[in-house]
Scaffold this motif. Structure first.
Motif, mmCIF file in Angstrom:
data_model
loop_
_atom_site.group_PDB
_atom_site.id
_atom_site.type_symbol
_atom_site.label_atom_id
_atom_site.label_comp_id
_atom_site.label_asym_id
_atom_site.label_seq_id
_atom_site.Cartn_x
_atom_site.Cartn_y
_atom_site.Cartn_z
ATOM 1 N N PRO A 147 27.056 46.267 39.474
ATOM 2 C CA PRO A 147 26.368 44.972 39.267
ATOM 3 C C PRO A 147 25.459 44.978 38.042
ATOM 4 N N ILE A 148 24.754 46.084 37.813
ATOM 5 C CA ILE A 148 23.869 46.189 36.645
ATOM 6 C C ILE A 148 24.684 46.201 35.356
ATOM 7 N N ASP A 198 30.599 35.986 41.483
ATOM 8 C CA ASP A 198 29.934 35.945 42.789
ATOM 9 C C ASP A 198 29.981 37.304 43.494
ATOM 10 N N SER A 199 29.325 37.384 44.648
ATOM 11 C CA SER A 199 29.174 38.671 45.345
ATOM 12 C C SER A 199 30.507 39.248 45.797
ATOM 13 N N SER A 200 31.462 38.366 46.163
ATOM 14 C CA SER A 200 32.779 38.874 46.582
ATOM 15 C C SER A 200 33.522 39.511 45.409
ATOM 16 N N GLN A 221 33.775 46.808 42.712
ATOM 17 C CA GLN A 221 33.297 48.102 43.209
ATOM 18 C C GLN A 221 34.366 48.856 43.988
ATOM 19 N N GLU A 222 35.365 48.151 44.481
ATOM 20 C CA GLU A 222 36.434 48.791 45.247
ATOM 21 C C GLU A 222 37.548 49.343 44.351
ATOM 22 N N TYR A 223 37.550 48.936 43.086
ATOM 23 C CA TYR A 223 38.603 49.377 42.158
ATOM 24 C C TYR A 223 38.339 50.815 41.698
ATOM 25 N N LYS A 276 39.231 36.788 44.764
ATOM 26 C CA LYS A 276 40.624 36.382 44.571
ATOM 27 C C LYS A 276 40.959 36.306 43.082
ATOM 28 N N ASN A 277 40.052 35.734 42.270
ATOM 29 C CA ASN A 277 40.261 35.680 40.823
ATOM 30 C C ASN A 277 40.367 37.079 40.234
#
Length: 248
Positions: free
Chosen positions: A183-184, A204-206, A212-214, A242-243
């Motif tokens: 995020p930073i 957005d947060s999603s 972060q999951e990649y 999704k994007n």
């Protein structure tokens, strides 16, 4: 230093601690880590925190043809070789009182490694075609993504040079080891792109969670490419997970 090295996760804080420990010394630093993990950023942080009066001079040993690298590093005298129409100072001289950053040192040709070793040991250089020795006051930082020990075993890298540059080794964590910093890093990259005139999207947060999951095999460099791509595809729009998964 926090302005240069972004992030606050444990791995990043440990990296910052090592940088602060070595920066004000004159010791040679060897930065090791995957391609794209930010070795140039760490070199910049070491130089800035060192308070050395000279410049930070970057040399990518893999990007310069081997036949030109010696002249690029050490300079040359007029008439030293065909095309040497005038005297030219090299990167070593340009980094006097500053820092010389040799990136991808694992790609340096073997014959040039011997000359580099002598320069490190004596803190003196000779230009190509020159006879006089030039005294230098510089800090050397080297970097590689390669397995230098394996290259030594294969006969492609000098063991004595490795021991000279491996005074203070720093392992730079991959982006997958510092996911909490994403995020930073995203905020920083968006800020840089906005300064360059891009119409930045809102992530957005999603979407942050998806990032972060990649795995990030290309590390921070790949993350920057993805965020820059997002500014092109979704200018001033809201980006969701999704994007991220469908387009980025």
């Amino acid at each position: 230093m926090s302005d240069i090295i972004k992030g606050q996760c444990d791995a990043t804080l440990q990296l910052k601690k090592l940088v602060s420990m070595v920066a004000k010394s004159n010791s040679t630093v060897l930065l090791r880590g995957e391609t794209g993990c930010g070795k140039d950023v760490v070199a910049k942080a070491i130089h800035e925190f060192s308070e050395r009066s000279g410049s930070l001079i970057n040399v990518n040993c893999a990007a310069i043809p081997s036949e030109l690298l010696e002249s690029e590093l050490f300079g040359h005298e007029k008439g030293a070789f065909t095309g040497a129409d005038s005297k030219r100072e090299g990167r070593f001289e340009a980094s006097d009182n500053g820092t010389l950053f040799l990136d991808e040192i694992g790609d340096m040709p073997l014959p040039l490694q011997a000359k580099l070793l002598r320069a490190i040991e004596t803190r003196k250089i000779q230009r190509v075609g020159g006879r006089n020795e030039i005294d230098l006051n510089l800090r050397l930082i080297c970097a590689t993504h390669q397995n230098i020990e394996k290259k030594i075993d294969e006969g492609h890298f000098r063991a004595d040079l490795f021991y000279r540059i491996n005074v203070f080794p720093i392992e730079i964590p991959s982006l997958s080891e510092r996911r909490e910093d994403i995020p930073i890093l995203v905020e920083h990259i968006l800020g840089e792109l906005e300064k360059m005139g891009s119409l930045i999207p809102k992530i957005d947060s999603s979407a942050i969670k998806a990032l972060q999951e990649y795995i990030w095999p290309g590390n921070v460099r790949e993350l920057r490419n993805v965020i820059e791509r997002a500014t092109i595809i979704f200018p001033e729009q809201i980006i969701s997970s999704k994007n991220i998964k469908e387009n980025l």
